[in-house]
Design an enzyme around this catalytic site. Structure first.
Site, PDB file in Angstrom:
ATOM      1  N   TYR A 148      53.282   5.691  20.420  1.00 44.68           N
ATOM      2  CA  TYR A 148      54.736   5.678  20.605  1.00 44.68           C
ATOM      3  C   TYR A 148      55.430   6.788  19.801  1.00 44.68           C
ATOM      4  CZ  TYR A 148      54.880   1.305  23.290  1.00 44.68           C
ATOM      5  OH  TYR A 148      54.758   0.340  24.270  1.00 44.68           O
ATOM      6  N   LYS A 172      51.162  -6.363  26.760  1.00 47.18           N
ATOM      7  CA  LYS A 172      51.485  -6.378  25.327  1.00 47.18           C
ATOM      8  C   LYS A 172      51.079  -7.706  24.674  1.00 47.18           C
ATOM      9  CE  LYS A 172      55.288  -3.048  25.728  1.00 47.18           C
ATOM     10  NZ  LYS A 172      56.655  -2.715  25.252  1.00 47.18           N
ATOM     11  N   HIS A 222      53.925  -2.450  29.251  1.00 51.93           N
ATOM     12  CA  HIS A 222      54.365  -1.056  29.189  1.00 51.93           C
ATOM     13  C   HIS A 222      53.770  -0.342  30.395  1.00 51.93           C
ATOM     14  CE1 HIS A 222      54.882   3.098  27.821  1.00 51.93           C
ATOM     15  NE2 HIS A 222      53.642   3.281  28.244  1.00 51.93           N
ATOM     16  N   GLU A 247      48.759   9.308  28.235  1.00 48.28           N
ATOM     17  CA  GLU A 247      48.507   7.922  27.825  1.00 48.28           C
ATOM     18  C   GLU A 247      47.109   7.472  28.252  1.00 48.28           C
ATOM     19  OE1 GLU A 247      51.785   5.582  29.289  1.00 48.28           O
ATOM     20  OE2 GLU A 247      53.182   6.485  27.851  1.00 48.28           O
ATOM     21  N   ARG A 282      58.487  -8.664  33.932  1.00 47.25           N
ATOM     22  CA  ARG A 282      59.302  -8.901  32.731  1.00 47.25           C
ATOM     23  C   ARG A 282      60.254 -10.071  32.925  1.00 47.25           C
ATOM     24  NH1 ARG A 282      59.818  -2.496  31.682  1.00 47.25           N
ATOM     25  NH2 ARG A 282      58.282  -2.281  30.011  1.00 47.25           N
ATOM     26  N   ARG A 338      56.126   0.475  37.896  1.00 49.38           N
ATOM     27  CA  ARG A 338      57.443   0.313  37.266  1.00 49.38           C
ATOM     28  C   ARG A 338      58.302  -0.689  38.028  1.00 49.38           C
ATOM     29  NH1 ARG A 338      58.160   3.269  33.124  1.00 49.38           N
ATOM     30  NH2 ARG A 338      60.417   3.225  33.127  1.00 49.38           N
ATOM     31  N   THR A 370      63.281  -2.528  31.375  1.00 50.57           N
ATOM     32  CA  THR A 370      62.743  -2.635  30.007  1.00 50.57           C
ATOM     33  C   THR A 370      63.254  -3.890  29.307  1.00 50.57           C
ATOM     34  OG1 THR A 370      62.724  -0.233  29.880  1.00 50.57           O
ATOM     35  CG2 THR A 370      62.551  -1.412  27.799  1.00 50.57           C
ATOM     36  N   PHE A 377      64.426   1.442  16.752  1.00 56.45           N
ATOM     37  CA  PHE A 377      63.548   0.300  17.031  1.00 56.45           C
ATOM     38  C   PHE A 377      62.068   0.600  16.778  1.00 56.45           C
ATOM     39  CE2 PHE A 377      64.416   2.484  21.104  1.00 56.45           C
ATOM     40  CZ  PHE A 377      63.132   2.802  21.513  1.00 56.45           C
ATOM     41  N   ASN A 384      58.363  -7.474  25.566  1.00 58.77           N
ATOM     42  CA  ASN A 384      58.701  -7.350  26.992  1.00 58.77           C
ATOM     43  C   ASN A 384      57.462  -7.269  27.901  1.00 58.77           C
ATOM     44  OD1 ASN A 384      57.981  -4.724  26.423  1.00 58.77           O
ATOM     45  ND2 ASN A 384      59.768  -3.779  27.385  1.00 58.77           N
TER      46      ASN A 384
HETATM   47  P1  CMP Z   1      57.960   0.394  26.457  1.00 57.48           P
HETATM   48  O1  CMP Z   1      58.000   0.677  27.911  1.00 57.48           O
HETATM   49  O2  CMP Z   1      56.667  -0.059  25.894  1.00 57.48           O
HETATM   50  O3  CMP Z   1      58.449   1.698  25.652  1.00 57.48           O
HETATM   51  C1  CMP Z   1      59.007   1.635  24.367  1.00 57.48           C
HETATM   52  C2  CMP Z   1      59.354   0.223  23.966  1.00 57.48           C
HETATM   53  O4  CMP Z   1      60.289   0.112  22.928  1.00 57.48           O
HETATM   54  C3  CMP Z   1      59.996  -0.490  25.132  1.00 57.48           C
HETATM   55  O5  CMP Z   1      59.042  -0.744  26.133  1.00 57.48           O
HETATM   56  C4  CMP Z   1      60.581  -1.713  24.437  1.00 57.48           C
HETATM   57  O6  CMP Z   1      59.654  -2.777  24.332  1.00 57.48           O
HETATM   58  C5  CMP Z   1      60.873  -1.204  23.020  1.00 57.48           C
HETATM   59  N1  CMP Z   1      62.312  -1.136  22.742  1.00 57.48           N
HETATM   60  C6  CMP Z   1      62.961  -1.844  21.805  1.00 57.48           C
HETATM   61  N2  CMP Z   1      64.263  -1.546  21.795  1.00 57.48           N
HETATM   62  C7  CMP Z   1      64.464  -0.618  22.766  1.00 57.48           C
HETATM   63  C8  CMP Z   1      65.618   0.088  23.255  1.00 57.48           C
HETATM   64  N3  CMP Z   1      66.831  -0.103  22.741  1.00 57.48           N
HETATM   65  N4  CMP Z   1      65.432   0.948  24.280  1.00 57.48           N
HETATM   66  C9  CMP Z   1      64.202   1.176  24.807  1.00 57.48           C
HETATM   67  N5  CMP Z   1      63.086   0.533  24.381  1.00 57.48           N
HETATM   68  C10 CMP Z   1      63.210  -0.358  23.373  1.00 57.48           C
END
Ligand code: CMP
Length: 137
Positions: free
Chosen positions: A49, A9, A115, A126, A102, A85, A91, A57, A112
């Site tokens: 997304y 990211k 992804h 994807e 992370r 993962r 996350t 969010f 973070n």
């Molecule tokens: P990612 O795996 O890219 O998938 C969706 C993204 O939304 C996640 O990582 C986070 O960076 C972002 N995000 C922000 N707030 C939340 C939340 N409360 N729960 C899950 N993802 C979140």
């Protein structure tokens, strides 16, 4: 051989740790089938997304994902999705296990660092979002 999609990211690209993150994938036995650095448009980020479109969010997530370039990679190997993962960690970086990407490189749940696809079905979707089959070797 399983394939999965990784996105490094904008926060991690800005920190100049792309090579360090790709090395973690390789050191864990994953192969880089294809990788590219790109700037996502707003439409790209919203489409990628779309599954989160109703989440509170979503707007911040889209803003963040277009704030700078990202590096998208198809990782290949045995259990590629689960391995990726595990390497990424939780996350929310505050909950990510020590030594994960992370924990080491991310600042917040929005910024973070990475992804990774969360299912085989999503990995397919994807990967096809970013790459033509002939690019993946
Ligand atoms: P990612 O795996 O890219 O998938 C969706 C993204 O939304 C996640 O990582 C986070 O960076 C972002 N995000 C922000 N707030 C939340 C939340 N409360 N729960 C899950 N993802 C979140």
């Amino acid at each position: 051989m399983e394939q999965t999609l990784s996105i490094i990211k904008p926060d991690a690209v800005a920190k100049n740790v792309v090579g360090q993150i790709l090395a973690r994938f390789e050191n864990a036995g994953l192969r880089i089938a294809v990788t590219k650095k790109i700037q996502l448009s707003r439409a790209d980020a919203e489409a990628f997304y779309a599954v989160h479109a109703e989440r509170p969010f979503f707007a911040d997530l889209v803003e963040f994902m277009i704030s700078g370039p990202v590096v998208v990679t198809v990782l290949e190997g045995e259990n590629a999705m689960a391995k990726n993962r595990e390497l990424m960690g939780a996350t929310n970086p505050k909950e990510a296990a020590e030594g994960t990407i992370r924990a080491d490189f991310a600042e917040s749940i929005d910024a973070n660092a990475v992804h990774g696809s969360d299912s085989a079905e999503n990995a397919d979707i994807e990967i096809n979002f970013f790459f033509a089959q002939r690019d993946i070797v």
